[in-house]
Scaffold this motif. Structure first.
Motif, short mmCIF file in Angstrom:
data_model
loop_
_atom_site.label_atom_id
_atom_site.label_comp_id
_atom_site.label_asym_id
_atom_site.label_seq_id
_atom_site.Cartn_x
_atom_site.Cartn_y
_atom_site.Cartn_z
N VAL C 224 0.83 -1.22 0.00
CA VAL C 224 0.00 0.00 0.00
C VAL C 224 0.86 1.27 0.00
N SER C 225 2.16 1.11 -0.25
CA SER C 225 3.03 2.27 -0.13
C SER C 225 3.89 2.48 -1.36
N ALA C 226 3.73 3.65 -2.00
CA ALA C 226 4.65 4.15 -3.02
C ALA C 226 4.86 3.23 -4.22
N ALA C 227 3.85 2.43 -4.58
CA ALA C 227 3.95 1.60 -5.79
C ALA C 227 2.77 1.94 -6.71
N PRO C 228 2.86 1.57 -8.00
CA PRO C 228 1.78 1.96 -8.95
C PRO C 228 0.42 1.41 -8.55
N HIS C 229 0.41 0.31 -7.78
CA HIS C 229 -0.88 -0.29 -7.43
C HIS C 229 -1.32 0.09 -6.02
N SER C 230 -0.52 0.89 -5.32
CA SER C 230 -0.76 1.12 -3.89
C SER C 230 -2.15 1.68 -3.61
N VAL C 231 -2.56 2.67 -4.40
CA VAL C 231 -3.83 3.33 -4.10
C VAL C 231 -4.97 2.32 -4.18
N ARG C 232 -4.96 1.50 -5.25
CA ARG C 232 -6.04 0.54 -5.43
C ARG C 232 -6.01 -0.51 -4.32
N TYR C 233 -4.84 -1.02 -4.03
CA TYR C 233 -4.74 -2.07 -3.02
C TYR C 233 -5.13 -1.53 -1.64
N ALA C 234 -4.74 -0.28 -1.34
CA ALA C 234 -5.13 0.32 -0.06
C ALA C 234 -6.65 0.38 0.04
N GLN C 432 2.13 16.65 -22.52
CA GLN C 432 2.41 15.80 -23.68
C GLN C 432 1.24 14.89 -24.05
N TRP C 433 1.28 14.44 -25.30
CA TRP C 433 0.38 13.39 -25.77
C TRP C 433 1.08 12.07 -25.59
N SER C 434 0.43 11.13 -24.93
CA SER C 434 1.00 9.81 -24.77
C SER C 434 -0.10 8.86 -24.33
N ASP C 435 0.29 7.68 -23.91
CA ASP C 435 -0.68 6.73 -23.37
C ASP C 435 0.07 5.84 -22.40
N VAL C 436 -0.66 5.19 -21.49
CA VAL C 436 0.02 4.39 -20.48
C VAL C 436 -0.95 3.34 -19.94
N ARG C 437 -0.39 2.17 -19.59
CA ARG C 437 -1.21 1.12 -18.99
C ARG C 437 -1.05 1.14 -17.48
N ALA C 438 -2.16 0.85 -16.77
CA ALA C 438 -2.11 0.74 -15.32
C ALA C 438 -1.56 -0.62 -14.92
N PHE C 439 -1.39 -0.86 -13.64
CA PHE C 439 -0.80 -2.13 -13.18
C PHE C 439 -1.63 -3.33 -13.63
N ASP C 440 -2.92 -3.08 -13.89
CA ASP C 440 -3.77 -4.22 -14.30
C ASP C 440 -3.96 -4.24 -15.82
N GLY C 441 -3.23 -3.37 -16.52
CA GLY C 441 -3.29 -3.39 -17.98
C GLY C 441 -4.20 -2.36 -18.59
N THR C 442 -5.10 -1.80 -17.80
CA THR C 442 -6.02 -0.80 -18.33
C THR C 442 -5.25 0.40 -18.90
N ALA C 443 -5.60 0.76 -20.14
CA ALA C 443 -4.86 1.83 -20.81
C ALA C 443 -5.59 3.16 -20.69
N SER C 444 -4.82 4.24 -20.61
CA SER C 444 -5.37 5.59 -20.61
C SER C 444 -4.60 6.43 -21.61
N ILE C 445 -5.29 7.43 -22.15
CA ILE C 445 -4.61 8.41 -23.00
C ILE C 445 -4.07 9.51 -22.08
N VAL C 446 -2.81 9.87 -22.29
CA VAL C 446 -2.23 11.01 -21.58
C VAL C 446 -2.38 12.22 -22.48
N GLN C 447 -3.16 13.20 -22.04
CA GLN C 447 -3.36 14.37 -22.90
C GLN C 447 -2.78 15.61 -22.25
N PRO C 448 -2.27 16.55 -23.05
CA PRO C 448 -1.68 17.77 -22.49
C PRO C 448 -2.75 18.70 -21.92
#
Lengths: 216, 455, 943
Positions: C224-234, C432-448
């Motif tokens: 639950v601390s300082a990892a990409p999944h921490s918020v969800r797991y907490a 920036q324009w980009s995209d990224v997957r969450a720890f469970d694979g769910t993708a999001s668009i990164v928009q400026p």
């Protein structure tokens, strides 16, 4: 041995003291005035171009909201962008020198810099939409803007002035339709006032004078 | 109290060989004839330097903010408040001596009341500065005063700080009037005896055209008595109100009903200590042994002893009440004072304020001038430590252990304390140089009564 | 005054505020001296747009959905923009890694964005250059590569979870078959990867469902601390920690360094790393998935209780291996979890979310070798700071210097930039324009949200350069998703993706696997070490990435409450053994390398073990992050990425370490009230059953009626995990200044909501207690303020009127909770323009000499209120959310109208666990707490 203080001197001393006191008092008062708002009440400040509310509002009958589009939805009434002015003035008075700054800004994309007329301190969070939606007509704060060839501050904007209305708003409210009407009639009788209050549901009035209503 | 000093009347009278004229000469010449010697100049220079340091410290304070001090959260009050309370306390003895002893017809007061009043005035004045320095935004200090304004706002009357404003300003005004009214006849004397035109004019201005007519004397006496009557309740009220700054608060260590009397007693205690601190050098350097006699010092010492016990009672009461109340926080404060990080200060103040003064039970000690002088300094120090302890140690560990902290004074804290002492000394040095440190006319008055009895 | 916000850049409300106040101040001084003539405040400008953009309504903020990155993985956020200025980050309720909450890093992202120390220009060999020069130079480089079909082209990245980056890398590889791609992240997941390969013969990610786990064991896994999944797991973990007799999970934790999950655990044992590994072996034996092992249990009673519970829970049991545990422990835990039968219930395996994950340490080593061998013609470092954080014995800096053509893309001109031929400023996530997957694979668009403040480019743009494609980042990203979306309602799906911040059905699908363990992996159990070293990511600066972020630097670490520093943490008994105390400087020696560090003695820390947080001792982080703490990477070698043995020698010198909480014990005061589940069942009123703990019924004060709104807050101490998200969210929302190490030392930190941490006197328990303003109905502060600067309003808020405050500080003295903060000096930066743009325009910026405190986010209350009144209705529950409440991953904070019978806060306060802090003072706090209930095994709690 000669008398140190003759009558004349004593008199001079007494008068001198009084004068000194008076002088200090006046200095203090003058200082108090010197830190008043930047532009004096009723005196139009210098603007990039001589915009006349009188002309646009009274002569042309343009609604406030045409230019000040945020007034009903946002804290900020909104100032028209140059493109808004140009909807008319791309045709009208194009060549009049007074309009040079406007066309310049449209050409160069450099923004017009208007001097603020009604300037509240930064720790005062005034919200136009809140006032408009509660039936406070424009003229209550901005005065007869339709009679101002050049725009000037109409009210003192001191806290006591705000409070005077916040303490009993009844007499300052008009029907929703009349808010933007410069000739709107304010309620005259107690009955009318109470009716307005009831209509805008401001019967419990305590929070109107909470510090937190204007200061955060 | 009046009783305890009653038999002391006899030796405190001016020596019989004095005449009216000689009294005037003795005292007036201190100001008009006697040239300042090196001790005065030395003291003056030191005091001046301290005063300048004080000014610098204030400038820095105004520019940067209270952060230059050691104050913090939880200890949001520090030296500024401690110094304020300490100075106000010192201010008390003057009024006590002048007003109350006057009403009680304690004649021995006449030789010491003048400079005691001066002391009061200067101390209270300096005390008045500190609350303003203490503010985060001192340039808005006037918001504590009730005055009509465009914000339609008034002070918050439930706050003891607002009561303070009135208590202190009243105290200042009354003591100033009292002191000045007392001075008028003597100023006239100085005016008349002055040789240079300059002095004649200056003293003349302040003498307000006193001509010593019977009418003048009659009015003067009644006015003097009236002000004395006014001043008397202030002796009690001022420090009581000051104590409420703390007693009203809910902080354990502040929240205590003993505070008003306890503070007043402490005030007289430190006040009389300061009287001794000032009287002894004055008497020594100006050769006033015949006017300020050993008996005067002894009386002061007795008052010191008495008030010292009142203060000791206060300390005792605090500890008792804490445990009697069973309040866990109050009890912790006591523990903390006895054994916490500030324990050394607590024990030191017990030594200074309770233990050491006990030597005054011995007559020898009371008549040993050197010892009295040292003792007076010790008591002054002890009282300052008491103020410090009340202000700081109560705050540094209150309800939630998570917010416990410590207060560490900075250089600026010390500069403000020492600077204020210097300023006080400076004012006093100027006073003894340019005004009669002992009331001429009252000594003469006393001489007169003494003659009547003699006849 | 909102009008002033009309133009973001041109004029700023603070600028004027400060200016005006300065003028007034001078005038006051002048007047005091001479009553002299002064001029009033300067006239002020309104600067309308030339061409008003649509949908922008000056005075109203806009929210954009995008994502922030942590170790390459994304977390969905909503960014609040005021007139185009990103000022605040909120979680994205639709995003699986956020569910509306955020961690401290997302909150601090806005400060990262506006940080004036960000790199603002390309550098060639350290000298200012232009992007065009870079293009020219690179073109030459590429020509050589064309000839060699890419031999000598090396690319270094972290974990790649961006589909666009992935496709670009693939494209680059097909164009330059000789290209080599390496990955390195100092907080790598090598052990996890290797472990899954040991267990399943292939790399897989493992997802946990804590909301279904009844018994959880953490083997040094602070999920639950300082990892990409921490918020969800907490969030999930908290959902089963509500005290219900039948539905409350039980947490077991083994840890070396006291972490957040250990603080919440019902049974916790602190062991040095080697012992935890040995314990895992025993556990494997107990559950029959591993051969018998020699040696006795490091924690017998714990082990027994645990095994019984695990077996009882069966499929509802879950064991978590920590990232620092060696691969074989990961493999073993896989076996254990499968034996318990939780697959598909408490956990599931998926193909790796990251593109082609590799063992990072191995990867960076081969890169270093290639550099040594001189095979590297062109090295492109897309992210990371290897010169600073690569394994110490690689001598990465020296190798890098030999590379002819090296390019480093980074937000700051950092240590690595200094050794590269080219440094290129990287744009911020919000630029920036980009995209990224969450720890469970769910993708999001990164928009400026805003155009790049300082120029700069994204990794995509840089790769486009290498690919000689002139495409803009937007088109590249759009192009990639075009393929996924297909041609049917293309634009619609793209717009939805942008609006929602998540792309539907991109979650990684689970695969069913069965582990097979080779007996051999259990041979030679770990040798005991005299003194173990334990490398951990710092809770605030992580691997050093956030070193220049003042908010995070000043954020007290959950356990030590240290700020502005890292320290060598040891347990009290080990400290006694080594004769060291907090503040002592020691020299840490391993493998011929030494580092000097300050010691911090931390209760609950494992014995015979030194924990050293990474990310400090930076030399080119920026003005904030440089030269503080010590660089633990200098001890971190290839063979010991997480653990190893270490020597510790006192130097005799002292280090100044500053903490915000000097006293760690409750002194027998019932501030945090705790009961076991059993006790709670027997006596639900346990939190208020003593007279002293009740709010007095009779009072001399008149009760004020609150006919309108009546705001209140309840904080559930059972849910709170002490992660500090509330503190920093509040800092961002309320323009709270940073004061710096020296001022924190003096006890002048400004946080409006602090998280108190108390160690228990008798057991190894820890309590967290977030303390904002209590908004007492009988507020002691109000009675003593001489100018009425702090008063009650008709909604029951205890409001602080900054512009009336003169700074007597009496209110703070009289506040039993010491939640008031004072501007002892001018803490707010008046000069730095970019920091002005960062501030929330709805909150007054306080000047020196003014008291401040939590306002229940009154600006949000007022905005919501005005909005509701415009629509002619009352506010509904949940329409006003305070910053702390919104950020809290565990939903510990509920806030709302106590007059609204349906409100969540009212329900919370109806709980029997509800109690008021220091109730006996009769302050009647509006903020109350829900007492803590823990769930230990009944048998060993009944004494």
């Amino acid at each position: 041995m000669a008398q140190v203080f003759d009558r004349g001197l004593v008199l001079a001393l007494k008068i001198g003291t009084l004068v000194a006191i008076a002088l200090t008092a006046t200095l203090l008062v003058s200082w108090r005035w010197s830190i008043d708002y930047p532009n004096a009440q009723g005196a139009p400040p210098q603007q990039p171009l001589p915009f006349s509310h009188q002309h646009h509002v009274r002569d042309d009958g343009i609604d406030c909201r045409y230019c000040h589009s945020g007034v009903e939805k946002s804290a900020f009434a909104g100032m028209p962008g140059s493109n808004v002015c140009l909807t008319c003035h791309s045709q009208l008075f194009r060549d009049s020198p007074a309009f040079a700054p406007l066309h310049a800004s449209a050409r160069t994309g450099r923004r017009l810099q208007w001097t603020r007329v009604n300037d509240l301190p930064d720790f005062v969070y005034f919200d136009h939409s809140a006032h408009v939606s509660h039936g406070v007509p424009c003229k209550e704060c901005h005065g007869r803007i339709d009679q101002m060839p050049l725009t000037a501050r109409a009210r003192s904007l001191e806290m006591q002035w705000c409070l005077s209305c916040h303490r009993n708003p009844g007499g300052h409210l008009v029907s929703p339709a009349a808010v933007f009407d410069m000739n709107a009639q304010l309620p005259a009788s107690r009955a009318e006032r109470r009716a307005q209050l009831a209509h805008y549901d401001v019967l419990s009035r305590k929070w109107l004078t909470d510090c937190s209503t204007c200061h955060r | 109290m009046a009783k305890s000093v009653a038999p002391a009347l006899e030796p405190t009278q001016p020596p019989a060989r004095q005449t009216y004229a000689s009294v005037s000469d003795r005292i007036a010449d201190l100001v008009l004839k006697r040239r300042s010697r090196w001790p005065w100049f030395l003291g003056f220079t030191l005091a001046l330097l301290c005063m300048l340091a004080f000014c610098v410290a204030c400038a820095v304070l105004f520019w940067k903010g209270p952060g230059i001090w050691g104050v913090n959260i939880p200890v949001a009050w520090g030296y500024a408040i401690g110094n304020f309370v300490w100075w106000i306390g010192i201010g008390h003895a003057g009024t006590f001596i002048s007003a109350i002893l006057l009403l009680l017809r304690q004649h021995w007061r006449t030789s010491i009341n003048r400079f005691a009043e001066a002391m009061t005035l200067f101390a209270a004045g300096i005390a008045g500065i500190f609350p303003v320095l203490h503010l985060g935004r001192p340039w808005f200090f006037y918001w504590l005063l009730p005055y009509p304004n465009v914000m339609e706002l008034w002070p918050q009357w439930r706050s003891p700080l607002v009561w303070d404003i009135f208590a202190i300003s009243t105290y200042l005004i009354v003591s100033l009037l009292f002191w000045y009214i007392g001075l008028i006849p003597d100023l006239a004397t100085l005016r008349d005896r002055a040789k240079t035109r300059g002095r004649q004019i200056v003293y003349g201005l302040f003498a307000l055209g006193w001509r010593g007519e019977a009418r003048h004397w009659a009015r003067h006496q009644s006015a003097y008595l009236l002000i004395a009557g006014l001043a008397t309740p202030l002796v009690v009220s001022v420090h009581s109100v000051v104590s409420l700054d703390f007693a009203i608060g809910n902080t354990p260590g502040y929240h205590s009903t003993i505070f008003p009397p306890y503070f007043v007693a402490g005030a007289l205690f430190s006040g009389f200590a300061m009287v001794l601190t000032l009287a002894i050098p004055l008497r020594h350097f100006f050769r006033l042994h015949d006017l300020i006699t050993l008996q005067h010092l002894e009386n002061a010492a007795k008052v010191l002893l008495a008030t010292g016990w009142l203060v000791a009672y206060g300390y005792l009461c605090e500890i008792f009440m804490a445990y009697y109340s069973g309040d866990r926080f109050e009890m912790y404060v006591v523990k903390d004072r006895l054994a916490g990080p500030y324990a050394p200060v607590y024990w030191a103040l017990l030594v200074c304020n309770v233990l050491v003064p006990q030597v005054l039970w011995w007559r020898k000690a009371r008549r040993n001038v050197a010892l009295l002088f040292v003792l007076s300094l010790v008591v002054n120090m002890g009282m300052w430590m008491e103020r410090f302890l009340i202000v700081v140690s109560s705050l540094h560990r209150d309800f939630l252990p998570s917010s416990w902290g410590m207060f560490h004074p900075t250089g600026w804290d010390w500069t403000h304390l020492i600077g204020s002492i210097g300023t006080f000394a400076l004012l006093f040095l100027l006073f003894v140089r340019f005004l009669p440190a002992i009331s001429i006319y009252e000594i003469r008055e006393q001489l007169h009564e003494q003659r009547k009895e003699g006849a | 005054m909102h009008d002033r916000k009309y133009d973001a850049g041109a004029d700023d409300l603070d600028a004027f505020a400060q200016e005006r106040r300065r003028v007034l101040k001078l005038m006051a001084a002048a007047a005091a001296m001479a009553g002299g003539a002064c001029s009033g405040p300067p006239p002020e400008k309104i600067v309308p747009y030339v061409d008003t953009p649509e949908q922008s309504l000056p005075g109203k903020p806009l929210f954009y959905a995008t994502a922030t990155r942590l170790s390459g993985y994304g977390t969905g956020v909503l960014v609040e923009a005021n007139e185009g200025r990103p000022t605040k980050v909120e979680g994205n309720p639709l995003h699986p890694a956020s569910l509306g909450a955020t961690d401290v890093f997302s909150q601090a992202a806005v400060l990262q964005l506006w940080d004036p120390a960000r790199s603002q220009t390309p550098l060639r060999d350290g000298r200012v250059a232009t992007w065009d020069e870079f293009l020219l130079d690179t073109e030459n480089g590429l020509r050589e590569l064309d000839a060699s079909r890419g031999d000598g082209l090396f690319v270094l990245t972290g974990a790649v979870c961006s589909p666009t980056l992935q496709s670009q890398l693939e494209a680059l590889h097909s164009r330059y078959p000789g290209m080599r791609w390496h990955q390195y992240d100092p907080l790598h997941r090598d052990n996890e990867l290797r472990g899954s390969e040991l267990a399943f013969g292939r790399a897989v990610d493992t997802r946990y469902s804590f909301d279904r786990a009844r018994v959880v064991l953490s083997l040094d896994a602070d999920v639950v601390s300082a990892a990409p999944h921490s918020v969800r797991y907490a969030h999930d973990l908290a959902s089963l920690r509500r005290p219900h007799a039948d539905r409350m999970s039980r947490l077991y934790a083994l840890e070396s360094f006291p972490g957040l999950i250990g603080a919440r655990a019902d049974h916790r044992v602190a062991l040095p790393p080697a012992d935890i590994e040995r314990f895992a072996f025993r556990l494997g034996r107990d559950l029959g998935v591993a051969p018998a092992v020699v040696g006795d249990s490091p924690a017998p009673s714990f082990e027994k209780a645990l095994v019984d519970d695990l077996l009882a829970a069966g499929a509802a049991a879950l064991v978590l291996p920590g990232p620092a545990m060696p691969p074989r422990v990961h493999a073993l835990v896989h076996a254990i979890n499968h034996r318990l039968g939780g697959q598909g219930q408490t956990f599931e395996h998926t193909p790796p979310v990251a593109f082609k994950p590799v063992a990072n340490v191995e990867s960076i080593r081969t890169l270093a070798d290639a550099m040594r061998a001189g095979r590297v013609r062109m090295l492109v470092i897309l992210e990371g700071n290897p010169v600073y954080d690569a394994p110490a014995d690689l001598e990465f800096a020296a190798r890098l210097r030999t590379v002819a053509r090296s390019v480093h893309l980074s937000a700051y001109a950092d240590e690595t930039s200094a050794y590269c031929r080219w440094h290129l400023p990287r744009v911020h996530e919000f630029e920036q324009w980009s995209d990224v997957r969450a720890f469970d694979g769910t993708a999001s668009i990164v928009q400026p949200i805003i155009a790049p403040l300082y120029g700069g480019h994204s990794a995509h743009e840089l790769l486009n350069v290498l690919l000689r494609s002139g495409a803009a980042a937007h088109d590249t990203v759009r192009g990639v998703w075009q393929r996924t979306f297909g041609n049917t309602d293309q634009d619609e799906r793209w717009r939805t993706a942008l609006r929602d911040g998540v792309i539907a059905n991109t979650r990684a699908a689970a695969v069913t696997l069965a582990p097979e363990l080779a007996e051999s992996i259990f041979s030679n159990p770990p040798p005991p070490v005299d003194l173990a070293i334990n490398f951990v990511a710092d809770q605030s600066v992580r691997d050093g990435e956030f070193a220049n972020n003042a908010w995070l630097q000043e954020l007290p670490r959950s356990m030590s409450k240290l700020t502005w520093d890292n320290a060598a943490y040891v347990s009290p008994s080990t400290a006694a053994r080594l004769k060291i105390a907090s503040g002592d400087e020691v020299e840490l020696r391993r493998a011929g390398r030494t580092v000097r560090a300050g010691v911090w003695v931390l209760p609950n820390h494992a014995d015979d073990c030194v924990t050293v947080p990474l990310g400090y001792g930076r030399t080119r982080a920026g003005p904030v992050g440089d030269g503080i703490g010590f660089d633990a990477y200098r001890l971190r070698t290839l063979d010991a990425p997480w653990h190893g043995s270490v020597e510790l020698i006192r130097t005799g010198a002292q280090r100044l370490l500053v903490t915000t909480q000097h006293h760690s014990r409750m002194e027998g005061r019932d501030l945090v009230r705790t009961a076991t589940l059993a006790q709670f069942a027997r006596n639900p009123q346990f939190a208020t059953d003593e007279e002293i703990e009740k709010v007095p019924e009779h009072t001399l004060y008149p009760d004020r009626p609150y006919d309108g709104y009546k705001w209140g807050m309840a904080i559930d101490l059972n849910a709170c995990i002490g992660c500090n998200a509330c503190t920093i969210a509040c800092q961002a929302e309320n323009n709270i200044p940073v004061v710096g190490k020296e001022q924190v030392l003096r006890g002048r930190e400004m946080h409006w909501i602090r998280v108190d941490r108390y160690f228990h006197d008798h057991d190894s328990g820890v309590d967290f207690q977030p303390v904002p303003c209590m908004h007492c109905e009988h507020a002691p502060c109000e009675e003593v303020c001489p100018v009425g600067a702090t008063v009650h309003d008709s909604q029951g808020l205890n409001v602080q009127v900054y512009n009336r405050c003169v700074g007597t500080r009496f209110c703070s003295n009289n506040c039993p909770y010491k939640v008031r903060r004072f501007n002892f000096l001018q803490y707010v930066d008046r000069t730095q323009e970019s920091l002005k743009a960062l501030r929330n325009p709805d909150v007054t910026v306080r000047e020196r000499g003014v008291m401040e405190k939590c306002s229940y986010c009154i600006q949000r209350i007022q905005r919501g209120r005005i909005e509701a009144e415009r629509l002619g209705r009352k506010l509904r529950d949940g329409e006003v959310v305070t910053a702390c409440q919104a950020a809290c991953p565990a939903q510990a904070i509920s806030f709302g109208d106590l007059n609204d019978p349906g409100s969540a806060v009212r329900a919370a306060k109806a709980s029997p666990r509800n109690y008021a802090l220091l109730a006996e003072l009769n302050t009647r706090p509006r903020t109350t707490y829900l007492a803590r209930v823990i769930n230990p095994r009944p048998d060993d709690t009944e004494e």
